[in-house]
Design a protein around this motif. Structure first.
Motif, short mmCIF file in Angstrom:
data_model
loop_
_atom_site.label_atom_id
_atom_site.label_comp_id
_atom_site.label_asym_id
_atom_site.label_seq_id
_atom_site.Cartn_x
_atom_site.Cartn_y
_atom_site.Cartn_z
N GLY A 95 0.81 -1.21 0.00
CA GLY A 95 0.00 0.00 0.00
C GLY A 95 0.84 1.26 0.00
O GLY A 95 0.53 2.23 -0.70
N GLU A 96 1.94 1.24 0.77
CA GLU A 96 2.80 2.42 0.83
C GLU A 96 3.48 2.67 -0.51
O GLU A 96 3.58 3.81 -0.97
CB GLU A 96 3.85 2.24 1.92
CG GLU A 96 4.72 3.46 2.15
CD GLU A 96 5.68 3.28 3.31
OE1 GLU A 96 6.64 4.07 3.39
OE2 GLU A 96 5.48 2.35 4.11
N GLU A 97 3.93 1.60 -1.16
CA GLU A 97 4.58 1.76 -2.46
C GLU A 97 3.60 2.24 -3.53
O GLU A 97 3.93 3.10 -4.35
CB GLU A 97 5.22 0.44 -2.89
CG GLU A 97 5.98 0.51 -4.21
CD GLU A 97 7.08 1.55 -4.18
OE1 GLU A 97 7.22 2.28 -5.18
OE2 GLU A 97 7.79 1.64 -3.15
N GLY A 102 1.60 6.29 -7.15
CA GLY A 102 0.46 6.93 -7.77
C GLY A 102 -0.05 6.11 -8.93
O GLY A 102 0.17 4.90 -9.01
N THR A 103 -0.71 6.73 -9.84
CA THR A 103 -1.26 6.02 -10.99
C THR A 103 -0.59 6.49 -12.27
O THR A 103 0.06 7.54 -12.30
CB THR A 103 -2.78 6.26 -11.10
OG1 THR A 103 -3.01 7.66 -11.21
CG2 THR A 103 -3.50 5.71 -9.89
N GLY A 108 4.26 0.54 -14.20
CA GLY A 108 4.98 -0.51 -14.92
C GLY A 108 6.11 -1.10 -14.10
O GLY A 108 6.44 -2.29 -14.25
N GLY A 109 6.76 -0.33 -13.27
CA GLY A 109 7.85 -0.85 -12.43
C GLY A 109 7.43 -1.15 -11.01
O GLY A 109 8.28 -1.38 -10.14
N LEU A 110 6.13 -1.13 -10.76
CA LEU A 110 5.63 -1.31 -9.39
C LEU A 110 5.99 -2.67 -8.82
O LEU A 110 6.38 -2.78 -7.66
CB LEU A 110 4.12 -1.11 -9.37
CG LEU A 110 3.43 -1.30 -8.01
CD1 LEU A 110 3.92 -0.26 -7.02
CD2 LEU A 110 1.90 -1.21 -8.16
N VAL A 111 5.89 -3.71 -9.66
CA VAL A 111 6.13 -5.06 -9.15
C VAL A 111 7.55 -5.20 -8.62
O VAL A 111 7.76 -5.76 -7.53
CB VAL A 111 5.85 -6.11 -10.25
CG1 VAL A 111 6.31 -7.49 -9.79
CG2 VAL A 111 4.37 -6.14 -10.59
N ARG A 115 8.69 -5.98 -4.86
CA ARG A 115 9.55 -7.13 -4.57
C ARG A 115 10.73 -6.72 -3.69
O ARG A 115 11.11 -7.44 -2.76
CB ARG A 115 10.05 -7.74 -5.87
CG ARG A 115 10.79 -9.09 -5.67
CD ARG A 115 11.42 -9.55 -6.97
NE ARG A 115 10.43 -9.72 -8.02
CZ ARG A 115 9.71 -10.83 -8.18
NH1 ARG A 115 9.90 -11.85 -7.36
NH2 ARG A 115 8.83 -10.91 -9.16
N SER A 116 11.30 -5.54 -3.98
CA SER A 116 12.42 -5.05 -3.16
C SER A 116 11.98 -4.79 -1.73
O SER A 116 12.68 -5.15 -0.77
CB SER A 116 12.98 -3.77 -3.79
OG SER A 116 13.96 -3.20 -2.96
N ARG A 117 10.82 -4.17 -1.57
CA ARG A 117 10.31 -3.90 -0.22
C ARG A 117 10.06 -5.19 0.55
O ARG A 117 10.42 -5.32 1.73
CB ARG A 117 9.01 -3.09 -0.31
CG ARG A 117 9.17 -1.61 -0.55
CD ARG A 117 7.82 -0.94 -0.68
NE ARG A 117 7.91 0.50 -0.78
CZ ARG A 117 7.85 1.34 0.24
NH1 ARG A 117 7.69 0.87 1.47
NH2 ARG A 117 7.92 2.64 0.07
N LEU A 118 9.43 -6.15 -0.10
CA LEU A 118 9.09 -7.41 0.58
C LEU A 118 10.34 -8.22 0.91
O LEU A 118 10.38 -8.90 1.94
CB LEU A 118 8.12 -8.23 -0.27
CG LEU A 118 6.75 -7.59 -0.55
CD1 LEU A 118 5.82 -8.60 -1.20
CD2 LEU A 118 6.13 -7.02 0.72
#
Length: 239
Positions: A95-97, A102-103, A108-111, A115-118
């Motif tokens: 949610g924070e990322e 934003g939208t 496109g690079g959200l995943v 992955r880095s955060r997790l």
């Protein structure tokens, strides 16, 4: 009675049990054995505490994996009450990322950013799971040498006693050497369980880390599907 018999009668302890030899030992040897006994008790306390902790962590991670597998989208997961702690923490990171991204085309690079955060979250959980086990490694590696120090000190005192009594009668020599060797035995009693417990907890921690990886990968797959199908509800993640 000859001098050797007199020396034996004076020197030989009445109680040759481990407790009796401990009470008859030199102050330094007593201190060594007391420390080793305390280290052994610490090993068992850590074992009980960490097994309970890792069992709870593992159950939470497995429950999180099951919840993710049963839900089709990230928004549905966010709406569920009483989520397992690791799943709730990972959803908060997602949610924070999403909020920071934003939208638009940046999604496109959200995943990869998620992955880095997790992965950082997994690493932190693994480090917390290993807290306290470093002491076991220290006990396992140093206890035999501490016991050996007690043995060397005790044998040194035994030889001094032999010199003072001016006899090599086994009844005079044996008790002091037995007390000294008891320190080595105590060191092994402290070290062997510590090594075994450390290896057991390391395996349990590795299994927990694998379960956390399964959980994070499940969330990443769900997020990727939501992005491809356009089902990602940004509002539901930032309630």
């Amino acid at each position: 009675m000859n001098p050797e018999a007199i020396a034996a009668a004076v020197t030989l302890p009445h109680d040759l049990t481990p407790f009796g030899m401990f009470m008859a030992a030199d102050l330094v040897v007593k201190a060594v054995m007391t420390g080793l006994i305390a280290a052994s008790l610490i090993t068992w306390v850590i074992l009980v505490g960490k097994v309970l902790e890792l069992s709870a962590l593992g159950r939470a991670a497995r429950r999180g994996v099951a919840v993710v597998a049963a839900e089709a989208g990230i928004a549905g997961l966010a709406r569920q009450p009483r989520l397992p702690a690791p799943l709730a923490a990972m959803l908060a990171e997602i949610g924070e990322e999403v909020a920071q991204t934003g939208t638009g085309k940046a999604l496109g690079g959200l995943v990869e950013r998620v992955r880095s955060r997790l992965s950082r979250l997994e690493a932190a959980a693994g480090r917390r799971a290993m807290v306290g086990t470093g002491l076991l490694a220290t006990i396992g590696s140093t206890a035999p040498f501490v016991g050996l120090f007690g043995t060397v000190w005790g044998i040194m005192n035994a030889f001094v006693g032999i010199s003072e009594s001016q006899t090599t009668n086994l009844a005079v020599v044996a008790p002091g050497i037995a007390e000294a060797l008891l320190a080595t035995a105590t060191g092994l009693v402290a070290a062997i369980p510590a090594v075994v417990v450390y290896n057991h907890l390391a395996r349990r921690t590795a299994a927990f880390r694998a379960e956390m990886t399964d959980l994070s990968e499940g969330l990443i797959r769900t997020l990727s599907r939501d992005l491809e199908t356009g089902r990602l509800d940004v509002g539901s993640l930032n309630r």
